[in-house]
Design a protein around this motif. Structure first.
Motif, PDB file in Angstrom:
ATOM      1  N   ASP A 137       0.884  -1.060   0.013  1.00 56.75           N
ATOM      2  CA  ASP A 137      -0.112  -0.063  -0.067  1.00 56.75           C
ATOM      3  C   ASP A 137       1.116   1.268  -0.057  1.00 56.75           C
ATOM      4  OD1 ASP A 137      -1.965  -1.813   0.576  1.00 56.75           O
ATOM      5  OD2 ASP A 137      -2.537  -1.378   2.274  1.00 56.75           O
ATOM      6  N   THR A 138       0.423   2.358  -0.644  1.00 58.12           N
ATOM      7  CA  THR A 138       1.053   3.523  -0.633  1.00 58.12           C
ATOM      8  C   THR A 138       0.281   4.762   0.207  1.00 58.12           C
ATOM      9  OG1 THR A 138       1.984   3.049  -2.781  1.00 58.12           O
ATOM     10  CG2 THR A 138       2.025   5.397  -2.257  1.00 58.12           C
ATOM     11  N   PRO A 139       0.767   5.264   1.108  1.00 60.93           N
ATOM     12  CA  PRO A 139       0.156   6.254   1.984  1.00 60.93           C
ATOM     13  C   PRO A 139      -0.424   7.531   1.351  1.00 60.93           C
ATOM     14  CG  PRO A 139       2.212   5.529   3.055  1.00 60.93           C
ATOM     15  CD  PRO A 139       2.220   4.910   1.708  1.00 60.93           C
ATOM     16  N   LEU A 140      -1.368   8.116   1.504  1.00 59.05           N
ATOM     17  CA  LEU A 140      -1.901   9.182   0.966  1.00 59.05           C
ATOM     18  C   LEU A 140      -1.029  10.328   0.890  1.00 59.05           C
ATOM     19  CD1 LEU A 140      -3.993  10.745  -0.724  1.00 59.05           C
ATOM     20  CD2 LEU A 140      -5.289  11.250   1.550  1.00 59.05           C
ATOM     21  N   ASP A 176      -6.576  13.993  -8.589  1.00 60.60           N
ATOM     22  CA  ASP A 176      -6.695  14.968  -7.759  1.00 60.60           C
ATOM     23  C   ASP A 176      -5.512  15.090  -6.512  1.00 60.60           C
ATOM     24  OD1 ASP A 176      -8.863  15.945  -9.116  1.00 60.60           O
ATOM     25  OD2 ASP A 176     -10.270  15.327  -7.854  1.00 60.60           O
ATOM     26  N   ALA A 177      -5.102  13.971  -5.951  1.00 60.52           N
ATOM     27  CA  ALA A 177      -4.326  13.776  -5.090  1.00 60.52           C
ATOM     28  C   ALA A 177      -2.891  14.057  -5.497  1.00 60.52           C
ATOM     29  CB  ALA A 177      -4.411  12.350  -4.593  1.00 60.52           C
ATOM     30  N   ILE A 178      -2.476  14.023  -6.685  1.00 55.23           N
ATOM     31  CA  ILE A 178      -1.334  14.332  -7.100  1.00 55.23           C
ATOM     32  C   ILE A 178      -0.972  15.887  -7.505  1.00 55.23           C
ATOM     33  CG2 ILE A 178       0.535  13.741  -8.535  1.00 55.23           C
ATOM     34  CD1 ILE A 178      -0.646  10.840  -8.808  1.00 55.23           C
ATOM     35  N   PRO A 179      -0.107  16.424  -7.022  1.00 52.63           N
ATOM     36  CA  PRO A 179      -0.168  18.244  -7.255  1.00 52.63           C
ATOM     37  C   PRO A 179      -0.060  18.548  -8.845  1.00 52.63           C
ATOM     38  CG  PRO A 179       1.368  17.537  -5.245  1.00 52.63           C
ATOM     39  CD  PRO A 179       0.755  16.140  -5.828  1.00 52.63           C
ATOM     40  N   GLN A 180       0.922  17.593  -9.643  1.00 53.97           N
ATOM     41  CA  GLN A 180       0.975  18.285 -11.009  1.00 53.97           C
ATOM     42  C   GLN A 180       0.425  16.955 -11.790  1.00 53.97           C
ATOM     43  OE1 GLN A 180       5.087  19.848 -12.130  1.00 53.97           O
ATOM     44  NE2 GLN A 180       5.522  19.202 -10.131  1.00 53.97           N
ATOM     45  N   ALA A 181      -0.915  16.603 -11.558  1.00 42.83           N
ATOM     46  CA  ALA A 181      -1.495  15.529 -12.405  1.00 42.83           C
ATOM     47  C   ALA A 181      -2.603  16.133 -13.149  1.00 42.83           C
ATOM     48  CB  ALA A 181      -2.018  14.564 -11.431  1.00 42.83           C
ATOM     49  N   VAL A 182      -2.873  15.640 -14.236  1.00 40.01           N
ATOM     50  CA  VAL A 182      -3.798  15.525 -15.231  1.00 40.01           C
ATOM     51  C   VAL A 182      -4.697  14.265 -15.274  1.00 40.01           C
ATOM     52  CG1 VAL A 182      -3.024  17.476 -16.478  1.00 40.01           C
ATOM     53  CG2 VAL A 182      -2.364  15.196 -17.281  1.00 40.01           C
ATOM     54  N   PHE A 183      -6.035  14.489 -15.674  1.00 35.52           N
ATOM     55  CA  PHE A 183      -6.818  13.316 -15.606  1.00 35.52           C
ATOM     56  C   PHE A 183      -7.406  13.061 -17.145  1.00 35.52           C
ATOM     57  CE2 PHE A 183     -11.244  11.411 -15.385  1.00 35.52           C
ATOM     58  CZ  PHE A 183     -10.677   9.988 -15.101  1.00 35.52           C
ATOM     59  N   GLU A 222       0.546  12.338  -2.225  1.00 35.77           N
ATOM     60  CA  GLU A 222       0.272  13.793  -2.270  1.00 35.77           C
ATOM     61  C   GLU A 222       1.817  14.505  -2.355  1.00 35.77           C
ATOM     62  OE1 GLU A 222      -3.916  14.370   0.213  1.00 35.77           O
ATOM     63  OE2 GLU A 222      -1.948  14.206   1.179  1.00 35.77           O
ATOM     64  N   ALA A 223       2.871  13.897  -2.129  1.00 35.59           N
ATOM     65  CA  ALA A 223       4.172  14.506  -1.941  1.00 35.59           C
ATOM     66  C   ALA A 223       4.784  14.333  -3.440  1.00 35.59           C
ATOM     67  CB  ALA A 223       5.042  13.768  -1.046  1.00 35.59           C
ATOM     68  N   ILE A 224       4.139  13.613  -4.277  1.00 28.84           N
ATOM     69  CA  ILE A 224       5.098  13.415  -5.648  1.00 28.84           C
ATOM     70  C   ILE A 224       4.888  14.733  -6.461  1.00 28.84           C
ATOM     71  CG2 ILE A 224       4.614  12.400  -8.101  1.00 28.84           C
ATOM     72  CD1 ILE A 224       3.294   9.890  -6.629  1.00 28.84           C
ATOM     73  N   GLN A 225       6.206  15.014  -7.109  1.00 31.34           N
ATOM     74  CA  GLN A 225       6.500  16.186  -7.664  1.00 31.34           C
ATOM     75  C   GLN A 225       6.631  16.024  -9.055  1.00 31.34           C
ATOM     76  OE1 GLN A 225       6.088  19.288  -6.228  1.00 31.34           O
ATOM     77  NE2 GLN A 225       5.243  17.961  -4.307  1.00 31.34           N
ATOM     78  N   VAL A 226       6.449  14.799  -9.653  1.00 34.24           N
ATOM     79  CA  VAL A 226       6.512  14.841 -11.227  1.00 34.24           C
ATOM     80  C   VAL A 226       5.144  14.866 -11.790  1.00 34.24           C
ATOM     81  CG1 VAL A 226       6.893  12.776 -12.668  1.00 34.24           C
ATOM     82  CG2 VAL A 226       8.202  12.860 -10.479  1.00 34.24           C
ATOM     83  N   PRO A 227       5.330  15.787 -12.860  1.00 30.55           N
ATOM     84  CA  PRO A 227       4.115  15.924 -13.676  1.00 30.55           C
ATOM     85  C   PRO A 227       3.640  14.436 -14.188  1.00 30.55           C
ATOM     86  CG  PRO A 227       5.664  17.238 -14.652  1.00 30.55           C
ATOM     87  CD  PRO A 227       6.426  16.263 -13.682  1.00 30.55           C
TER      88      PRO A 227
END
Length: 253
Positions: free
Chosen positions: A188-191, A220-227, A195-200
């Motif tokens: 499992d990966t903690p939330l 939504d949980a990843i700062p630099q993410a697109v869906f 949320e700390a990922i800094q990669v697009p």
């Protein structure tokens, strides 16, 4: 650019397990990791996704996960420690000497990509496809589904999800003993780590795919993410040309 994938190549991973990979194209390296029960050939080559990415100027590197495809399929439980798939991915990047690369995966490959991101992988961009937030935070749910299938083969009613999953296992020539052991590698990966990922990141899921939870929630949980949504459910989206197009468009942007 080569029109056909290279013949399989092999290397010894962190514990000596032999991992196979294929390549297609030339240019910027991108490692793409297939899903559970699948192979690099079925997930990325068969439906043209690798060719779409390669055509945009990429060297597409596609490993077979341990327990799958042409990689070793040991039956000993000791060959499947927690996070073994993540460690195999990191070992492949080190073996190839990649320092400036992209990374992505479908389903279990997406989860493996996430595990690599939170354990020090530094791609320029990453793709999480066929994966939602629930499948990242809690791996036991899908693990139980597959454990039920692998321990009750031949017992499922025709047309059910379980029956179709078993049929897919047969088409890929999967090894039930090895694949059952693969379930023990899930972590499992903690939330907070997500949320700390800094990669697009591009999160790409089928419009009817909720097998691993919500792709939109993961983005939504990843700062630099697109869906991005593509047609299909979990098992059908991987066969749609839109999946490879969405991955290629994101990586080439």
């Amino acid at each position: 650019m080569a029109d056909f994938p290279t013949d399989p190549q092999y290397f010894a991973s962190f514990d000596g397990t032999r991992i196979a990979w294929r390549e297609l194209g030339e240019g910027r390296p991108v490692v793409l990791i297939h899903g559970y029960f699948s192979t690099a050939e079925v997930n990325w080559i068969k439906y043209g996704h690798a060719a779409k990415v390669a055509a945009r100027g990429f060297r597409v590197i596609m490993p077979d996960l341990r327990g799958h495809g042409l990689s070793d399929r040991p039956h000993e439980p000791s060959a499947y420690p927690p996070d073994a798939l993540m460690r195999d991915g990191m070992a492949l990047i080190a073996h190839l000497g990649l320092s400036d690369y992209d990374l992505g995966g479908y389903s279990l490959g997406g989860r493996t990509t996430m595990r690599m991101l939170v354990n020090g992988a530094t791609p320029r961009r990453a793709v999480l496809s066929g994966m939602g937030l629930a499948g990242i935070l809690q791996t036991s749910g899908r693990g139980d589904y597959f454990r039920n299938i692998l321990t009750n083969l031949g017992s499922f009613e025709r047309g059910t999800n379980e029956w179709m999953t078993e049929a897919f296992l047969k088409t890929t020539g999967g090894d039930p003993v090895a694949l059952l052991n693969v379930l023990e590698t899930f972590v499992d990966t903690p939330l907070a780590a997500v949320e700390a990922i800094q990669v697009p990141v591009a999160v790409i899921t089928g419009a009817e795919d909720d097998d691993n939870g919500s792709g939109a929630a993961l983005a939504d949980a990843i700062p630099q993410a697109v869906f991005r949504e593509v047609p299909g459910g979990h098992m059908s989206a991987v066969a749609k040309p839109e999946l490879g197009q969405a991955i290629a468009d994101f990586l080439a942007a």
